[in-house]
Design a protein around this motif. Structure first.
Motif, PDB file in Angstrom:
ATOM      1  N   MET A  21       0.808  -1.207   0.000  1.00  0.00           N
ATOM      2  CA  MET A  21       0.000   0.000   0.000  1.00  0.00           C
ATOM      3  C   MET A  21       0.851   1.272   0.000  1.00  0.00           C
ATOM      4  O   MET A  21       0.455   2.259  -0.575  1.00  0.00           O
ATOM      5  CB  MET A  21      -0.909   0.024   1.227  1.00  0.00           C
ATOM      6  N   ILE A  22       1.970   1.239   0.693  1.00  0.00           N
ATOM      7  CA  ILE A  22       2.798   2.438   0.797  1.00  0.00           C
ATOM      8  C   ILE A  22       3.265   2.851  -0.595  1.00  0.00           C
ATOM      9  O   ILE A  22       3.744   2.038  -1.372  1.00  0.00           O
ATOM     10  CB  ILE A  22       3.977   2.210   1.749  1.00  0.00           C
ATOM     11  N   GLY A  23       3.058   4.135  -0.898  1.00  0.00           N
ATOM     12  CA  GLY A  23       3.409   4.666  -2.199  1.00  0.00           C
ATOM     13  C   GLY A  23       2.261   4.648  -3.199  1.00  0.00           C
ATOM     14  O   GLY A  23       2.338   5.292  -4.238  1.00  0.00           O
ATOM     15  N   GLN A  24       1.193   3.927  -2.898  1.00  0.00           N
ATOM     16  CA  GLN A  24       0.052   3.870  -3.815  1.00  0.00           C
ATOM     17  C   GLN A  24      -0.782   5.144  -3.732  1.00  0.00           C
ATOM     18  O   GLN A  24      -0.762   5.855  -2.735  1.00  0.00           O
ATOM     19  CB  GLN A  24      -0.839   2.667  -3.507  1.00  0.00           C
ATOM     20  N   ILE A  25      -1.524   5.396  -4.793  1.00  0.00           N
ATOM     21  CA  ILE A  25      -2.438   6.526  -4.873  1.00  0.00           C
ATOM     22  C   ILE A  25      -3.868   5.986  -4.792  1.00  0.00           C
ATOM     23  O   ILE A  25      -4.239   5.097  -5.562  1.00  0.00           O
ATOM     24  CB  ILE A  25      -2.262   7.312  -6.191  1.00  0.00           C
ATOM     25  N   LEU A  26      -4.657   6.500  -3.857  1.00  0.00           N
ATOM     26  CA  LEU A  26      -6.075   6.138  -3.716  1.00  0.00           C
ATOM     27  C   LEU A  26      -6.869   7.417  -3.914  1.00  0.00           C
ATOM     28  O   LEU A  26      -6.962   8.247  -3.007  1.00  0.00           O
ATOM     29  CB  LEU A  26      -6.353   5.556  -2.329  1.00  0.00           C
ATOM     30  N   GLY A  27      -7.412   7.597  -5.103  1.00  0.00           N
ATOM     31  CA  GLY A  27      -8.101   8.852  -5.407  1.00  0.00           C
ATOM     32  C   GLY A  27      -7.088   9.978  -5.388  1.00  0.00           C
ATOM     33  O   GLY A  27      -6.099   9.956  -6.113  1.00  0.00           O
ATOM     34  N   HIS A  28      -7.309  10.963  -4.490  1.00  0.00           N
ATOM     35  CA  HIS A  28      -6.343  12.056  -4.358  1.00  0.00           C
ATOM     36  C   HIS A  28      -5.513  11.926  -3.081  1.00  0.00           C
ATOM     37  O   HIS A  28      -4.957  12.893  -2.579  1.00  0.00           O
ATOM     38  CB  HIS A  28      -7.039  13.422  -4.434  1.00  0.00           C
ATOM     39  N   TYR A  29      -5.430  10.698  -2.557  1.00  0.00           N
ATOM     40  CA  TYR A  29      -4.629  10.414  -1.365  1.00  0.00           C
ATOM     41  C   TYR A  29      -3.403   9.604  -1.756  1.00  0.00           C
ATOM     42  O   TYR A  29      -3.506   8.622  -2.485  1.00  0.00           O
ATOM     43  CB  TYR A  29      -5.437   9.627  -0.334  1.00  0.00           C
ATOM     44  N   ARG A  30      -2.234  10.011  -1.255  1.00  0.00           N
ATOM     45  CA  ARG A  30      -0.977   9.287  -1.452  1.00  0.00           C
ATOM     46  C   ARG A  30      -0.642   8.583  -0.148  1.00  0.00           C
ATOM     47  O   ARG A  30      -0.435   9.224   0.877  1.00  0.00           O
ATOM     48  CB  ARG A  30       0.147  10.288  -1.767  1.00  0.00           C
ATOM     49  N   VAL A  31      -0.581   7.251  -0.153  1.00  0.00           N
ATOM     50  CA  VAL A  31      -0.312   6.476   1.057  1.00  0.00           C
ATOM     51  C   VAL A  31       1.160   6.610   1.414  1.00  0.00           C
ATOM     52  O   VAL A  31       2.039   6.310   0.610  1.00  0.00           O
ATOM     53  CB  VAL A  31      -0.707   4.999   0.863  1.00  0.00           C
ATOM     54  N   LEU A  32       1.425   7.073   2.657  1.00  0.00           N
ATOM     55  CA  LEU A  32       2.789   7.364   3.084  1.00  0.00           C
ATOM     56  C   LEU A  32       3.387   6.307   4.004  1.00  0.00           C
ATOM     57  O   LEU A  32       4.556   5.950   3.857  1.00  0.00           O
ATOM     58  CB  LEU A  32       2.827   8.725   3.797  1.00  0.00           C
ATOM     59  N   GLU A  33       2.605   5.838   4.989  1.00  0.00           N
ATOM     60  CA  GLU A  33       3.140   4.855   5.928  1.00  0.00           C
ATOM     61  C   GLU A  33       2.011   4.151   6.665  1.00  0.00           C
ATOM     62  O   GLU A  33       0.927   4.690   6.810  1.00  0.00           O
ATOM     63  CB  GLU A  33       4.065   5.512   6.950  1.00  0.00           C
ATOM     64  N   LYS A  34       2.307   2.932   7.118  1.00  0.00           N
ATOM     65  CA  LYS A  34       1.355   2.180   7.923  1.00  0.00           C
ATOM     66  C   LYS A  34       1.479   2.669   9.356  1.00  0.00           C
ATOM     67  O   LYS A  34       2.595   2.787   9.888  1.00  0.00           O
ATOM     68  CB  LYS A  34       1.662   0.690   7.837  1.00  0.00           C
ATOM     69  N   ILE A  35       0.339   2.964   9.987  1.00  0.00           N
ATOM     70  CA  ILE A  35       0.385   3.451  11.373  1.00  0.00           C
ATOM     71  C   ILE A  35      -0.329   2.527  12.350  1.00  0.00           C
ATOM     72  O   ILE A  35      -0.279   2.756  13.550  1.00  0.00           O
ATOM     73  CB  ILE A  35      -0.151   4.896  11.493  1.00  0.00           C
ATOM     74  N   GLY A  36      -0.979   1.478  11.853  1.00  0.00           N
ATOM     75  CA  GLY A  36      -1.625   0.545  12.764  1.00  0.00           C
ATOM     76  C   GLY A  36      -2.404  -0.523  12.025  1.00  0.00           C
ATOM     77  O   GLY A  36      -2.582  -0.463  10.811  1.00  0.00           O
ATOM     78  N   SER A  37      -2.856  -1.512  12.796  1.00  0.00           N
ATOM     79  CA  SER A  37      -3.691  -2.569  12.231  1.00  0.00           C
ATOM     80  C   SER A  37      -4.540  -3.163  13.340  1.00  0.00           C
ATOM     81  O   SER A  37      -4.253  -3.000  14.522  1.00  0.00           O
ATOM     82  CB  SER A  37      -2.838  -3.642  11.560  1.00  0.00           C
ATOM     83  N   GLY A  38      -5.597  -3.841  12.933  1.00  0.00           N
ATOM     84  CA  GLY A  38      -6.504  -4.446  13.895  1.00  0.00           C
ATOM     85  C   GLY A  38      -7.288  -5.560  13.244  1.00  0.00           C
ATOM     86  O   GLY A  38      -6.972  -5.987  12.130  1.00  0.00           O
ATOM     87  N   GLY A  39      -8.337  -5.988  13.916  1.00  0.00           N
ATOM     88  CA  GLY A  39      -9.130  -7.103  13.445  1.00  0.00           C
ATOM     89  C   GLY A  39      -9.852  -6.847  12.139  1.00  0.00           C
ATOM     90  O   GLY A  39     -10.128  -7.779  11.388  1.00  0.00           O
TER      91      GLY A  39
END
Length: 78
Positions: free
Chosen positions: A1-19
């Motif tokens: 996901m890091i580095g991908q573009i989602l609409g007008h959002y640029r994914v920079l870093e993972k900050i958490g995860s959960g169920g």
């Protein structure tokens, strides 16, 4: 996901995860600010109960802003 573009959002870093999924810091290129985007696990995309909870969580955070620079948004895998 890091580095991908989602609409007008640029994914920079993972900050958490959960169920239910993972949370990433992303840059909102349209408004020039950082946001948090939660990605629902693909295996849960057809689970109506999980989708309802995901929607409720997103709605409950709509007015919540933990800092001046971060908003909680939602994004769902297709």
């Amino acid at each position: 996901m890091i580095g991908q573009i989602l609409g007008h959002y640029r994914v920079l870093e993972k900050i958490g995860s959960g169920g239910m999924g993972e949370v990433y810091r992303a840059a909102d290129d349209r408004l020039g600010r950082d946001v948090a985007i939660k990605i629902l696990k693909p295996a849960l995309a057809n689970d109506q109960d999980r989708l309802r909870r995901f929607e409720l969580e997103a709605r409950s955070r709509r007015g919540f802003e933990p800092s001046r620079h971060r908003r909680h948004l939602r994004h769902r895998h297709a």
